[in-house]
Design a protein around this motif. Sequence first.
Motif, PDB file in Angstrom:
ATOM      1  N   ARG A 226     -58.629  44.984  12.903  1.00  0.00           N
ATOM      2  CA  ARG A 226     -56.692  43.803  12.505  1.00  0.00           C
ATOM      3  C   ARG A 226     -55.755  44.299  12.946  1.00  0.00           C
ATOM      4  NH1 ARG A 226     -60.437  38.729  12.395  1.00  0.00           N
ATOM      5  NH2 ARG A 226     -61.967  39.058  11.092  1.00  0.00           N
ATOM      6  N   ARG A 227     -55.108  43.249  13.993  1.00  0.00           N
ATOM      7  CA  ARG A 227     -54.261  44.226  14.219  1.00  0.00           C
ATOM      8  C   ARG A 227     -53.212  43.696  13.232  1.00  0.00           C
ATOM      9  NH1 ARG A 227     -50.916  42.964  20.549  1.00  0.00           N
ATOM     10  NH2 ARG A 227     -48.771  44.025  19.798  1.00  0.00           N
ATOM     11  N   GLY A 228     -52.370  44.835  12.279  1.00  0.00           N
ATOM     12  CA  GLY A 228     -50.991  43.973  11.768  1.00  0.00           C
ATOM     13  C   GLY A 228     -51.306  43.890  10.661  1.00  0.00           C
ATOM     14  N   HIS A 229     -52.308  44.981   9.797  1.00  0.00           N
ATOM     15  CA  HIS A 229     -53.299  44.941   8.944  1.00  0.00           C
ATOM     16  C   HIS A 229     -52.807  46.927   8.853  1.00  0.00           C
ATOM     17  CE1 HIS A 229     -54.221  41.239   9.173  1.00  0.00           C
ATOM     18  NE2 HIS A 229     -55.556  41.464   7.793  1.00  0.00           N
ATOM     19  N   TYR A 230     -51.863  46.798   7.637  1.00  0.00           N
ATOM     20  CA  TYR A 230     -51.743  48.701   7.709  1.00  0.00           C
ATOM     21  C   TYR A 230     -52.484  49.323   6.367  1.00  0.00           C
ATOM     22  CZ  TYR A 230     -49.094  48.374  11.880  1.00  0.00           C
ATOM     23  OH  TYR A 230     -48.737  48.259  13.359  1.00  0.00           O
ATOM     24  N   LEU A 231     -52.528  50.575   6.132  1.00  0.00           N
ATOM     25  CA  LEU A 231     -52.966  51.433   5.261  1.00  0.00           C
ATOM     26  C   LEU A 231     -51.734  51.163   4.508  1.00  0.00           C
ATOM     27  CD1 LEU A 231     -55.337  53.168   3.985  1.00  0.00           C
ATOM     28  CD2 LEU A 231     -53.905  55.247   4.580  1.00  0.00           C
ATOM     29  N   ALA A 232     -51.537  51.276   3.216  1.00  0.00           N
ATOM     30  CA  ALA A 232     -50.250  50.860   2.231  1.00  0.00           C
ATOM     31  C   ALA A 232     -50.544  51.499   0.519  1.00  0.00           C
ATOM     32  CB  ALA A 232     -49.752  49.690   2.297  1.00  0.00           C
ATOM     33  N   PHE A 233     -48.805  52.246   0.260  1.00  0.00           N
ATOM     34  CA  PHE A 233     -49.654  52.185  -1.096  1.00  0.00           C
ATOM     35  C   PHE A 233     -48.574  51.581  -1.562  1.00  0.00           C
ATOM     36  CE2 PHE A 233     -46.264  54.434  -3.937  1.00  0.00           C
ATOM     37  CZ  PHE A 233     -47.078  54.836  -5.523  1.00  0.00           C
ATOM     38  N   VAL A 234     -49.454  50.864  -2.871  1.00  0.00           N
ATOM     39  CA  VAL A 234     -48.856  49.592  -3.710  1.00  0.00           C
ATOM     40  C   VAL A 234     -48.716  50.494  -5.123  1.00  0.00           C
ATOM     41  CG1 VAL A 234     -48.969  47.131  -4.516  1.00  0.00           C
ATOM     42  CG2 VAL A 234     -50.006  48.323  -2.240  1.00  0.00           C
ATOM     43  N   ALA A 237     -50.501  52.810  -8.425  1.00  0.00           N
ATOM     44  CA  ALA A 237     -50.788  53.718  -8.161  1.00  0.00           C
ATOM     45  C   ALA A 237     -52.366  53.466  -7.211  1.00  0.00           C
ATOM     46  CB  ALA A 237     -51.802  54.471  -8.790  1.00  0.00           C
ATOM     47  N   GLU A 238     -51.706  51.708  -6.273  1.00  0.00           N
ATOM     48  CA  GLU A 238     -53.413  51.499  -5.644  1.00  0.00           C
ATOM     49  C   GLU A 238     -52.679  52.182  -4.152  1.00  0.00           C
ATOM     50  OE1 GLU A 238     -55.226  47.931  -6.498  1.00  0.00           O
ATOM     51  OE2 GLU A 238     -52.788  46.994  -7.272  1.00  0.00           O
ATOM     52  N   LEU A 239     -54.156  51.925  -3.684  1.00  0.00           N
ATOM     53  CA  LEU A 239     -54.453  52.479  -1.510  1.00  0.00           C
ATOM     54  C   LEU A 239     -54.280  50.882  -1.305  1.00  0.00           C
ATOM     55  CD1 LEU A 239     -53.527  54.194   0.305  1.00  0.00           C
ATOM     56  CD2 LEU A 239     -55.963  54.655   0.624  1.00  0.00           C
ATOM     57  N   VAL A 252     -45.408  50.831   0.292  1.00  0.00           N
ATOM     58  CA  VAL A 252     -44.641  51.891   1.655  1.00  0.00           C
ATOM     59  C   VAL A 252     -46.445  51.550   2.785  1.00  0.00           C
ATOM     60  CG1 VAL A 252     -44.435  54.232   1.743  1.00  0.00           C
ATOM     61  CG2 VAL A 252     -43.589  53.140  -0.130  1.00  0.00           C
ATOM     62  N   LEU A 253     -45.479  51.512   4.088  1.00  0.00           N
ATOM     63  CA  LEU A 253     -46.370  51.439   5.207  1.00  0.00           C
ATOM     64  C   LEU A 253     -47.026  53.076   5.855  1.00  0.00           C
ATOM     65  CD1 LEU A 253     -46.432  48.738   6.654  1.00  0.00           C
ATOM     66  CD2 LEU A 253     -47.820  49.231   4.966  1.00  0.00           C
ATOM     67  N   ASP A 254     -45.412  54.443   5.585  1.00  0.00           N
ATOM     68  CA  ASP A 254     -45.099  55.287   6.056  1.00  0.00           C
ATOM     69  C   ASP A 254     -46.210  56.255   5.033  1.00  0.00           C
ATOM     70  OD1 ASP A 254     -43.843  54.304   8.029  1.00  0.00           O
ATOM     71  OD2 ASP A 254     -42.740  53.750   6.414  1.00  0.00           O
ATOM     72  N   PHE A 255     -46.820  57.351   5.846  1.00  0.00           N
ATOM     73  CA  PHE A 255     -47.190  58.498   4.757  1.00  0.00           C
ATOM     74  C   PHE A 255     -46.819  59.832   5.718  1.00  0.00           C
ATOM     75  CE2 PHE A 255     -50.258  54.774   3.599  1.00  0.00           C
ATOM     76  CZ  PHE A 255     -50.204  55.118   2.590  1.00  0.00           C
TER      77      PHE A 255
END
Length: 310
Positions: A226-234, A237-239, A252-255
Motif C-alpha cells: 500500500r503506497r503511502g502507508h508507513y510504520l509509525a510510533f504512536v 507506546a503503540e507501533l 513518528v514515522l522516522d526511526f
Amino acid sequence: MSSKGIVNFYALLEVGEDAEDDDIKKSYRRLVLKWHPDKNPSDRDKAEEQIRLINTAYATLSNPTKREKYDLQRCAVNNKNKGMAPRKPKVSPKISLPKEFMLQPLGHPEKFLRYSGKKTAVVGRQDVEVKFKEFFETAKFSLWWVPEVNNMCRVRALGSKADGDRRGAGAGLAGGLNLSFRTAANTESEVILGAARKGKRSENVDFIIKESPEYDGAYRFETGCRRGHYLAFVPPAELRVVPLLSEEEGRVLDFMLVDFSASIKFKDLNEVLQLLAEPKRGTWMPVSELRDSKEVASYFKKVMKLTEVW
C-alpha cells in the motif's frame, strides 16, 4: 516528539549544550533539591513530574554515549526545522544498515521497540520492570531482504519462533516472526508479529525501507503493498501502520536503527555493580575485586569513555 522538536534536556537541567560533566551533575543535584515534593507541598504532582523529567534528562546527559546519540537526533530535528535538507546518501540502505539492530523512534532516545509473544510495544527501560538482559533480548531485530524489489525487506524479531521452527530466528537465517499488519487500504493497522515462509509471498510483512527525507541517519518503512502507508510510533507506546496523509499529533514515522552491539551502552552502572555484588550479599566486597573486574573495566571504557578509574 512534538511538532516543536525533541525535548531539550539541556534546558531541563538549566545548563548549556557545551556543559561539562561536573556542571551537569551540580545542576542536577540543585534541581532535585529544588523540586523535591517535600519542599513543594502545595503542588506535589507538579514537583513529582518535574523530578521525573529531570531524572530522564540527567540519565541521558550524564552518559557520554547516550548524550552523543541524543545530540545527533536533536541536530537532525533542528536542521529540519530550519529547512535544511539532510545530506544525500552515499550508499544504499541495504549496505549501510547494521546486521542486528534496535529500533528507536526519532526524538525518543530512551524508547525501544520490543515484543512479547506476538504483541509489540515501544517502551523505555523505566516503563517495564525487567532486568537489562531480559529487556534487550526482545528488542533485537534484523532485516530479511526480499530480492524481487529494490530495498524491500521484512523486519524480523530475532529469537522469535514461528510454528514449526526448531530454534529462534537468527540474523541471515530463515524462520522466525516478522512485523506484520493488515493490508486494507487507507486504514490504520496495529503491528504484531507474524510468520512468513521463505519464498512465499506475504504482503502483510513486506516493507520498503527508505532513508528519511527529513532527518539525517533515520529511516522510514513504507508497506510494500500500500503506497503511502508507513510504520509509525504512536505515543505513548503503540507501533502502527498509518496513512501518510492522515496527520496525527505526536506520531513518528522516522526511526533510528541502532547497532545491537551498542546495547551495553544503555546499561546503568548500578546494574554492573549489582551483578558483581550479588554473590557477596551479606558480606564485604573488597575494592580490589571491582578494580580487577573485566565487566567494570569494559563498562568504564566503552560507556563512560574512561580509561583510568582507580
